[in-house]
Write a protein that holds these residues in place. Structure first.
Motif, PDB file in Angstrom:
ATOM      1  N   VAL A  26       0.676  -1.259   0.024  1.00  0.00           N
ATOM      2  CA  VAL A  26      -0.009  -0.190  -0.142  1.00  0.00           C
ATOM      3  C   VAL A  26       0.762   1.311   0.186  1.00  0.00           C
ATOM      4  O   VAL A  26       0.366   2.268  -0.142  1.00  0.00           O
ATOM      5  CB  VAL A  26      -1.042   0.051   1.171  1.00  0.00           C
ATOM      6  N   THR A  27       2.260   1.082  -0.072  1.00  0.00           N
ATOM      7  CA  THR A  27       3.012   2.327   0.185  1.00  0.00           C
ATOM      8  C   THR A  27       2.885   3.309  -1.055  1.00  0.00           C
ATOM      9  O   THR A  27       2.672   4.243  -0.853  1.00  0.00           O
ATOM     10  CB  THR A  27       4.564   1.963   0.226  1.00  0.00           C
ATOM     11  N   PRO A  28       2.728   2.712  -2.348  1.00  0.00           N
ATOM     12  CA  PRO A  28       2.646   3.652  -3.264  1.00  0.00           C
ATOM     13  C   PRO A  28       0.976   4.349  -3.247  1.00  0.00           C
ATOM     14  O   PRO A  28       1.046   5.620  -3.559  1.00  0.00           O
ATOM     15  CB  PRO A  28       2.199   2.792  -4.628  1.00  0.00           C
ATOM     16  N   LEU A  29       0.145   3.632  -2.806  1.00  0.00           N
ATOM     17  CA  LEU A  29      -1.070   4.487  -2.619  1.00  0.00           C
ATOM     18  C   LEU A  29      -0.790   5.652  -1.409  1.00  0.00           C
ATOM     19  O   LEU A  29      -1.286   6.600  -1.592  1.00  0.00           O
ATOM     20  CB  LEU A  29      -2.084   3.467  -2.085  1.00  0.00           C
ATOM     21  N   LEU A  30      -0.197   5.329  -0.376  1.00  0.00           N
ATOM     22  CA  LEU A  30      -0.039   6.109   0.584  1.00  0.00           C
ATOM     23  C   LEU A  30       0.480   7.279   0.337  1.00  0.00           C
ATOM     24  O   LEU A  30       0.328   8.392   0.423  1.00  0.00           O
ATOM     25  CB  LEU A  30       0.774   5.413   1.836  1.00  0.00           C
ATOM     26  N   LEU A  31       1.615   7.064  -0.496  1.00  0.00           N
ATOM     27  CA  LEU A  31       2.812   8.256  -1.172  1.00  0.00           C
ATOM     28  C   LEU A  31       1.664   9.206  -1.894  1.00  0.00           C
ATOM     29  O   LEU A  31       1.583  10.332  -1.993  1.00  0.00           O
ATOM     30  CB  LEU A  31       3.760   7.734  -2.001  1.00  0.00           C
ATOM     31  N   PHE A  37      -3.296  14.656  -1.804  1.00  0.00           N
ATOM     32  CA  PHE A  37      -4.341  15.027  -1.039  1.00  0.00           C
ATOM     33  C   PHE A  37      -3.985  15.803   0.225  1.00  0.00           C
ATOM     34  O   PHE A  37      -4.192  16.922   0.594  1.00  0.00           O
ATOM     35  CB  PHE A  37      -5.293  13.951  -0.776  1.00  0.00           C
ATOM     36  N   ILE A  38      -3.045  15.023   1.066  1.00  0.00           N
ATOM     37  CA  ILE A  38      -2.925  15.582   2.442  1.00  0.00           C
ATOM     38  C   ILE A  38      -1.925  16.828   2.585  1.00  0.00           C
ATOM     39  O   ILE A  38      -2.258  17.668   2.976  1.00  0.00           O
ATOM     40  CB  ILE A  38      -1.969  14.286   3.240  1.00  0.00           C
ATOM     41  N   ALA A  39      -1.011  16.726   1.491  1.00  0.00           N
ATOM     42  CA  ALA A  39      -0.096  17.801   1.428  1.00  0.00           C
ATOM     43  C   ALA A  39      -1.069  19.076   0.789  1.00  0.00           C
ATOM     44  O   ALA A  39      -0.730  20.223   1.850  1.00  0.00           O
ATOM     45  CB  ALA A  39       0.982  17.597   0.444  1.00  0.00           C
ATOM     46  N   PRO A  40      -1.456  19.259  -0.144  1.00  0.00           N
ATOM     47  CA  PRO A  40      -2.338  20.540  -0.535  1.00  0.00           C
ATOM     48  C   PRO A  40      -3.593  20.798   0.705  1.00  0.00           C
ATOM     49  O   PRO A  40      -3.507  22.035   0.910  1.00  0.00           O
ATOM     50  CB  PRO A  40      -3.035  20.133  -1.707  1.00  0.00           C
ATOM     51  N   LEU A  41      -4.104  19.852   1.155  1.00  0.00           N
ATOM     52  CA  LEU A  41      -4.867  20.194   2.418  1.00  0.00           C
ATOM     53  C   LEU A  41      -4.283  20.981   3.608  1.00  0.00           C
ATOM     54  O   LEU A  41      -4.558  21.890   3.878  1.00  0.00           O
ATOM     55  CB  LEU A  41      -5.486  18.836   3.080  1.00  0.00           C
TER      56      LEU A  41
END
Ligand SMILES: Nc1ncnc2c1ncn2[C@@H]1O[C@H](COP(=O)(O)OP(=O)(O)OP(=O)(O)O)[C@@H](O)[C@H]1O
Ligand SMILES: [Mg+2]
Lengths: 408, 366
Positions: A26-31, A37-41
């Motif tokens: 799941v690492t690719p997905l997490l990245l 998503f997380i970073a812009p938010l």
């Protein structure tokens, strides 16, 4: 003895390896989620409280203003620092940004700043207070300096106050904005109302459909599900413009009504570029998000239950209200939550068919992102929206329980 | 003569798709207070019959009467029939007490009355103190009993049960069979019970209707079905039997016929209408066959070779080759040991005419 040893080997051995492998997968997905998503938010949320532009461009002015007691005009050193730093900012080409920031707090400041900086270019020495007041009257107004002081704060609640129609007065007290500048709370309120209406309409339209699909034999159920999903395969833009074709003044529905003689040619209904258009088009766009969770919950309600209720003497109405409806509630909750959350953040459809009074808070956020370039305020409006969604989610979890949502 | 008749199926047929009949010309009369079981393999139309009786499906043809009155136009909720569904159909969002109170509340009973009746029903199924649990917190057997209590709590005179014990394990099933019998006897209600387990049907029922492909093959008391099957399917479905395929060679007096099967000529009771040369199936119960009997004691005697023997606790199951078959089964009670029998021994087998029934010939069932 062997019995006691074996379980330990089972739990430790394959466990950690499998967990590591699962994590690797799941690492690719997490990245991806992290970067897109997380970073812009996080960036937007940080921007909504953190604005270093003025503080970076006018560091000494701001720090001297910090020690200023706020009464009358600031002392001479402040003017001196401002003169030097404004000049510098002009050379660094950051003056525009600075002026823009101050302008948001005190309108008219943009031109004052640019004009002052240009005039300062040719002046070698003070007394600076006289120089400033010579250049522009505004420098004799303490409000100007208060504006610089307040925008000079790196961390500020200004945007959030602004987002809920409040402001901080020069004396530090917080009050409501003057009547004519209160826009956001009304817009939030309207967004909530419209989203509730859309959610309700979706439930009203979606419940029978979901029930029909859940009751149908598998083949027909699949066909119906596909029909519900067809809108997903059409571009959102196409669907929305289709509504324009249908609803506009010279559109299909109006033409039909006129042809049938139900309305006169001069009495054509305004069904688009207003709130009606927004509600109709958004209900259509969001309907599948209501139908799918409802369907997935209704599918798990055994058919026998309605028969059982009937055999126990219940009328169809009693059977529905006491047996079917309560069991479908998790689906109602999940669907409503989903539609509501999507609706309060919906942008494209209101932008296209909403006209001026069919705009929602999303339109305002977009305006501040793209036109006024006040990203801090946009972030704050988004933050308030996010908070609202989280509150709703927690409420739902308390009342219904998220694990019963039945989205699986 | 409808006096004492509770349920009456009169020429009832049912088709879901308009082409195939799932139930065909069902004629069945159930007396008041009787325990009748519909027994048949999966897909034989048992549930469909219950659904028509309960009012969830309409017959395609024929008439169903309750106490002499046709019920075609009576909706399910007005039929006053208690029903226990195959998978219980307990309402998971209500407590056990809520489930039981449901039929009373929709009838508008006062809360006190409801509570009292719910308590009584829980006592009946021995679940006192479970009223506040949710169905999900009960074991399979307890859920089962709640379902039965719910079907009884509004005091219907007719209760339908659709394979209510299908999901339970063996010992629990036996316990519940006993419970249902006890409740039936206590309350005196008429029960129509559905199962595909012949043992269960035998234990519980006053009468059993054996169904196959939507057609009733035979309706009789358990003993009758076992002792006097009228159809090859019934003989094979109820208990173990030897089925021999043969051809009638001679008709004799007293409903007896002579049948040639696997090179032997045996005499059998003529249950099915047949003429000389007709094909029939002979059915002989394995425990009715004697090994090495006194000479001349039985009308039918054949020689056989022991193929294999299985010890099954209370009885011995002996497989022999006889009448041209290698799977001829004889069981003898385990009271005298196996009498010195060994695999490969040649023995004589004997049985009476009345234990050998000539039934309709069925292809593929022997
Ligand atoms: N609603 C329906 N629509 C169409 N066909 C059906 C329907 N219900 C049952 N059938 C068909 O009718 C036949 C009899 O079904 P029924 O459910 O009565 O059998 P059953 O004896 O109860 O079987 P089981 O022991 O498996 O429960 C089956 O072939 C089944 O496929
Ligand atoms: Mg069934």
């Amino acid at each position: 003895m062997t019995g006691a040893r074996q379980p330990r080997r089972y739990s430790a051995g394959p466990g950690s390896g499998a967990r590591l492998r699962a994590f690797g997968l799941v690492t690719p997905l997490l990245l991806f989620v992290g970067v897109t998503f997380i970073a812009p938010l996080v960036t937007m949320l940080v921007r909504s409280v953190h604005d270093p532009v003025v503080a970076d461009a006018l560091p000494e002015t701001v720090s001297l203003l910090h020690d200023w007691n706020g009464e009358g005009l600031p002392p001479e050193p402040v003017y001196a620092a401002a003169a030097r730093e404004l000049n510098q900012a002009r050379e660094d080409r950051t003056l525009g940004q600075v002026a823009g920031r101050v302008n948001r707090v005190q309108s008219g400041m943009r031109s004052v700043f640019t004009r002052t900086a240009r005039a300062l270019e040719d002046i070698e020495a003070g007394p600076w207070r006289d120089v400033f007041s010579g250049i522009n009257e505004a420098w004799n107004d303490p409000a100007t300096w208060h504006a610089i002081k307040s925008t000079g704060q790196r961390f500020t609640a200004r945007h959030y106050l602004n987002a809920v129609d409040m402001q901080r007065l020069p004396d530090g007290s917080v009050t409501r904005q003057p009547e004519e500048r209160r826009i956001y709370l009304r817009l939030f309120w309207r967004t909530l109302l419209v989203s509730s209406a859309i959610t309700f309409l979706c439930l009203l339209l979606g419940y029978p459909i979901a029930h029909l699909i859940a009751q149908a034999p598998p083949r027909r159920a699949n066909l119906l599900l596909v029909l519900v999903l067809v809108p997903f395969w059409t571009s959102l833009l196409v669907r929305t413009t289709a509504w324009i074709v249908l609803l506009q003044t010279q559109g299909v529905i109006n033409d039909l009504l006129v042809t049938l003689g139900l309305i006169g040619d001069d009495g054509r209904l305004a069904m688009i570029y207003n709130m009606t258009g927004t509600i109709v088009a958004m209900t259509h766009v969001l309907l599948p998000f209501m139908v799918l969770p409802l369907y997935s919950v209704m599918r798990t309600i055994p058919r026998d239950h309605m028969n059982a209720a009937a055999s126990l003497g219940a009328t169809p109405r009693q059977a529905f209200l006491r047996v079917y409806w309560p069991q479908s509630l998790p689906g109602v909750g999940a669907g409503s939550l989903l539609v509501f959350i999507l609706a309060i953040g919906f942008y494209i459809t209101p932008a296209l068919v909403g006209g001026s009074d069919g705009q929602l808070i999303s339109g305002m956020i977009a305006y501040h992102m793209q036109t006024s370039l006040n990203w801090g305020l946009a972030g704050a409006l988004g933050g308030v929206l996010l908070l609202g969604v989280l509150v709703l989610y927690v409420l739902y979890d308390r009342l219904v329980g998220v694990e019963r949502m039945g989205l699986s | 003569m409808t006096e004492g008749i509770h349920v009456e199926f009169d020429g009832v047929s049912k088709s879901y798709d308009g082409r195939t009949l799932v139930v065909e010309d069902l004629n069945l009369r159930i007396r008041t207070g009787e325990f009748v079981t519909l027994l048949g393999p999966s897909g034989s139309g048992k549930t469909t019959i219950l659904m028509m009786l309960a009012g969830f499906q309409a017959p395609t043809a024929g008439e169903i009467r309750l106490e002499g009155r046709p019920i075609q136009n009576l909706p399910a909720r007005k039929r006053g029939i208690g029903m226990v569904f195959q998978n219980y159909a307990l309402f998971p969002h209500m407590t056990v007490g809520g489930n039981l109170a449901f039929p009373l509340e929709v009838r508008g009973l006062a809360p006190d009355e409801c509570r009292e009746r719910v308590d009584r029903a829980l006592r009946l199924v021995r679940l006192e103190g479970f009223a506040d649990r949710r169905p999900g917190q009960l074991s399979g057997g307890q859920q089962q009993r709640v379902a039965i209590a719910r079907a009884l709590v509004f005091e219907p005179s007719l209760v339908l049960m659709d394979e209510p014990l299908g999901a339970l394990d063996r010992s629990l099933r036996e316990e519940m069979q006993y419970e249902i019998r006890r409740i039936h006897q206590t309350l005196g209600v008429t029960v129509v019970y559905v199962t595909h387990d012949q043992q269960e049907a035998m234990v519980m029922s006053d009468r059993i209707a054996v169904l196959r492909g939507g057609v009733v093959e035979q309706i009789a008391a358990p003993e009758g079905l076992y002792e006097e099957p009228e159809r090859a399917f019934v003989a094979s479905f109820i208990g173990e039997n030897n089925r021999l395929h043969g051809r009638v060679t001679r008709l004799l007096d007293g409903d007896v016929c002579e049948v040639e099967t696997g090179g032997e000529r045996v005499r059998a009771l003529r249950v099915v209408e047949c003429a000389e040369g007709d094909e029939v199936t002979l059915s002989i119960r394995p425990e009715r066959i004697a090994i090495d009997p006194e000479e001349g004691r039985y009308t039918n005697e054949v020689t056989a070779v022991v193929v294999d023997m299985t010890f099954l606790g209370d009885h011995l199951r002996i497989r022999l080759s006889a009448c041209g078959r290698r799977d001829f089964i004889v069981t003898i009670p385990n009271v005298l040991g196996h009498g010195g029998l060994l695999v490969g021994d040649t023995v004589r087998l004997g049985w009476t005419v009345s234990d050998c029934r000539a039934l309709n010939h069925e292809r593929g069932t022997e």
